[in-house]
Design a protein around this motif. Structure first.
Motif, PDB file in Angstrom:
ATOM      1  N   ASP A 196       0.818  -1.218   0.000  1.00 44.71           N
ATOM      2  CA  ASP A 196       0.000   0.000   0.000  1.00 44.71           C
ATOM      3  C   ASP A 196       0.847   1.261   0.000  1.00 44.71           C
ATOM      4  OD1 ASP A 196       0.842   0.122   2.612  1.00 44.71           O
ATOM      5  OD2 ASP A 196      -1.152   0.159   3.510  1.00 44.71           O
ATOM      6  N   THR A 197       2.126   1.108  -0.314  1.00 41.21           N
ATOM      7  CA  THR A 197       2.975   2.285  -0.501  1.00 41.21           C
ATOM      8  C   THR A 197       3.204   2.585  -1.982  1.00 41.21           C
ATOM      9  OG1 THR A 197       4.963   0.912  -0.298  1.00 41.21           O
ATOM     10  CG2 THR A 197       4.178   2.024   1.687  1.00 41.21           C
ATOM     11  N   SER A 228      -4.545  -4.659   3.696  1.00 42.52           N
ATOM     12  CA  SER A 228      -4.395  -3.208   3.760  1.00 42.52           C
ATOM     13  C   SER A 228      -5.749  -2.573   4.041  1.00 42.52           C
ATOM     14  CB  SER A 228      -3.844  -2.669   2.427  1.00 42.52           C
ATOM     15  OG  SER A 228      -4.810  -2.855   1.389  1.00 42.52           O
ATOM     16  N   PRO A 229      -5.755  -1.335   4.513  1.00 45.63           N
ATOM     17  CA  PRO A 229      -7.022  -0.615   4.670  1.00 45.63           C
ATOM     18  C   PRO A 229      -7.759  -0.460   3.341  1.00 45.63           C
ATOM     19  CG  PRO A 229      -5.289   0.456   5.926  1.00 45.63           C
ATOM     20  CD  PRO A 229      -4.610  -0.583   5.085  1.00 45.63           C
ATOM     21  N   TYR A 230      -7.026  -0.343   2.243  1.00 50.88           N
ATOM     22  CA  TYR A 230      -7.651  -0.250   0.921  1.00 50.88           C
ATOM     23  C   TYR A 230      -8.501  -1.477   0.637  1.00 50.88           C
ATOM     24  CZ  TYR A 230      -7.740  -1.084  -4.154  1.00 50.88           C
ATOM     25  OH  TYR A 230      -8.121  -1.417  -5.435  1.00 50.88           O
ATOM     26  N   LEU A 289      -5.900   6.025   2.747  1.00 51.37           N
ATOM     27  CA  LEU A 289      -6.059   4.669   3.272  1.00 51.37           C
ATOM     28  C   LEU A 289      -4.717   3.958   3.474  1.00 51.37           C
ATOM     29  CD1 LEU A 289      -9.159   3.534   1.170  1.00 51.37           C
ATOM     30  CD2 LEU A 289      -9.097   4.419   3.512  1.00 51.37           C
ATOM     31  N   SER A 290      -3.681   4.711   3.677  1.00 47.84           N
ATOM     32  CA  SER A 290      -2.378   4.119   3.995  1.00 47.84           C
ATOM     33  C   SER A 290      -2.419   3.486   5.382  1.00 47.84           C
ATOM     34  CB  SER A 290      -1.289   5.200   3.951  1.00 47.84           C
ATOM     35  OG  SER A 290      -0.148   4.803   4.678  1.00 47.84           O
ATOM     36  N   GLY A 291      -1.979   2.218   5.475  1.00 52.66           N
ATOM     37  CA  GLY A 291      -1.968   1.551   6.778  1.00 52.66           C
ATOM     38  C   GLY A 291      -1.074   2.251   7.778  1.00 52.66           C
ATOM     39  N   GLU A 292       0.102   2.664   7.354  1.00 50.58           N
ATOM     40  CA  GLU A 292       1.029   3.350   8.250  1.00 50.58           C
ATOM     41  C   GLU A 292       0.440   4.670   8.728  1.00 50.58           C
ATOM     42  OE1 GLU A 292       5.688   4.899   8.347  1.00 50.58           O
ATOM     43  OE2 GLU A 292       4.794   4.189   6.463  1.00 50.58           O
ATOM     44  N   GLY A 313      -8.223  -3.431   8.850  1.00 46.84           N
ATOM     45  CA  GLY A 313      -7.394  -3.048   7.709  1.00 46.84           C
ATOM     46  C   GLY A 313      -6.050  -2.506   8.142  1.00 46.84           C
ATOM     47  N   ALA A 314      -6.067  -1.532   9.068  1.00 51.30           N
ATOM     48  CA  ALA A 314      -4.817  -1.000   9.615  1.00 51.30           C
ATOM     49  C   ALA A 314      -4.351  -1.807  10.819  1.00 51.30           C
ATOM     50  CB  ALA A 314      -4.999   0.469  10.010  1.00 51.30           C
TER      51      ALA A 314
END
Length: 297
Positions: free
Chosen positions: A53-54, A127-129, A196-199, A231-232
Motif C-alpha cells: 500500500d505504498t 491493507s485498509p484499501y 487509506l495508507s496503513g502506516e 485493515g490498519a
C-alpha cells in the motif's frame, strides 16, 4: 528473444514482543474469506499475495515462526522494506504484546479467551484499501456473495492473485448493484491519495482515523471501524457498531455493568479483546458464512 528476470527478494527476522502463535493465527485466517489468504500446503508457514500500500506493486510473502521471532521473506518489484512492514502490520506482530497478559489478570473472560486461543493475534485484510473495498462489496449482500465478487475481480483484473490496484479499480465500470461502482471508485481515489495508507492510519488517534475514513464516499461508521481495526490492524479501537460483539459481551458479562466499563479493562488492546470474543463466538455459533480458503498451487 526476451530474458525473464527474477524479482528481488528480501528476507529478514523480526523479534515479536509478547505471545504469538503463527499456527493459531493461521487457523483463524484460513476461515476469514474476505482476506482471500493464499494458504500454504506447508503447515508451519503462512503465504500471502498482496499489493504493497505504498507503491501498489504485487508482493509475495512467506512467514515462518522461529521461537519468539518471525522470519519474513518478501519478493516483488517495489519497496520490499515497506512490504515487510506491511506484513508485520497485517499479522499484528509489530505490536508490543507484553501487556496483553495484564488484561487477562484484570478480566477472567479475556483470560479464558487467551487460554482458548493461545498466541492469537488479530490478522485481517492486507491493507485498509482492501478492507474498504470489501466494505463496499459486502454492503446489503451475504458474505459469500461478496467474496465471490471479490474473487472474480481479483481473477479478472488483479495481478497474479493480488486484488486489483486502485488505479485499475478507478478505471473499471462494473455491473454492481446500487452505488457500489461509484463507491469503489471513491475508495480507489482515497487509496491513491494516501488516505487509506496503513502506516498513516496507524499513526493517527483512533477517533481521527475513523473520522477520516468516514470522509470517503460510501464508508459509514461500521465500514470505518472495519478499515481501522481489520485493515490498519490498530490494536486499541473498540468497535461500537458491531451488534454481534455487543451480544457476546452481554452474554459473557451480563448486564450489571456498562459496555464502556467492561471494555475499559481491555486497554490498550481493545481491538484484540474484541476480535478474540468475536472469533470464539463464530466458532460456537457459526453466525457468519465462510467460504473455502484459497490454497496456493
Amino acid at each position: 528473444m526476451t530474458t525473464e528476470t527474477t524479482p528481488p527478494t528480501l528476507e529478514s527476522v523480526h523479534w515479536v514482543e509478547g505471545p504469538w502463535s503463527l499456527a493459531t493465527s493461521r487457523r483463524f485466517w484460513e476461515g476469514f474469506s474476505p482476506s482471500a489468504l493464499a494458504v500454504s500446503e506447508v503447515s508451519d508457514e503462512i503465504r500471502a499475495v498482496f499489493l504493497s500500500d505504498t507503491d501498489w506493486h504485487r508482493v509475495e510473502a512467506t512467514i515462518v515462526q522461529e521461537g519468539d521471532s518471525a522470519r519474513i521473506r518478501v519478493t516483488g518489484a517495489g519497496d520490499l522494506t515497506a512490504a515487510t512492514s506491511q506484513v508485520r502490520r497485517f499479522l499484528s506482530i509489530d505490536i508490543d504484546g507484553r501487556g496483553w497478559r495484564d488484561v487477562a489478570d484484570r478480566d477472567p473472560v479475556i483470560a479464558d479467551a487467551q487460554r482458548r486461543l493461545p498466541g492469537f493475534r488479530p490478522c485481517g485484510f492486507y491493507s485498509p484499501y482492501e478492507a474498504a473495498a470489501w466494505s463496499v462489496l459486502s454492503q446489503r449482500i451475504q458474505m459469500r456473495q461478496a467474496a465471490a465478487i471479490k474473487q472474480r475481480l481479483t481473477d479478472e483484473h488483479g495481478e497474479g492473485g493480488a486484488f486489483p490496484a486502485p488505479a485499475v479499480i478507478r478505471g473499471l465500470e462494473l455491473d454492481l448493484p446500487g452505488r457500489k461502482n461509484e463507491y469503489l471508485h471513491a475508495v480507489a481515489e482515497a487509496a491513491l491519495d494516501g488516505v487509506l495508507s496503513g502506516e498513516r492510519l496507524r499513526g493517527l488517534a483512533p477517533e481521527t482515523a475513523l473520522d477520516e475514513v468516514q470522509g470517503v464516499l460510501g464508508l459509514g461508521p461500521f465500514a470505518a471501524e472495519l478499515v481501522v481495526i481489520r485493515g490498519a490492524n490498530s490494536p486499541d479501537v473498540l468497535p461500537r457498531n458491531e451488534k454481534r460483539l455487543t451480544a457476546e459481551i452481554e452474554e459473557q458479562y451480563g448486564v450489571a455493568r456498562s459496555v464502556a466499563e467492561i471494555t475499559d479493562q481491555w486497554r490498550p488492546y481493545r481491538s484484540w479483546a474484541a476480535v478474540h470474543l468475536r472469533a470464539l463466538r463464530e466458532e460456537r455459533t457459526g453466525e457468519i458464512e465462510r467460504s473455502r480458503p484459497v490454497r496456493s498451487r
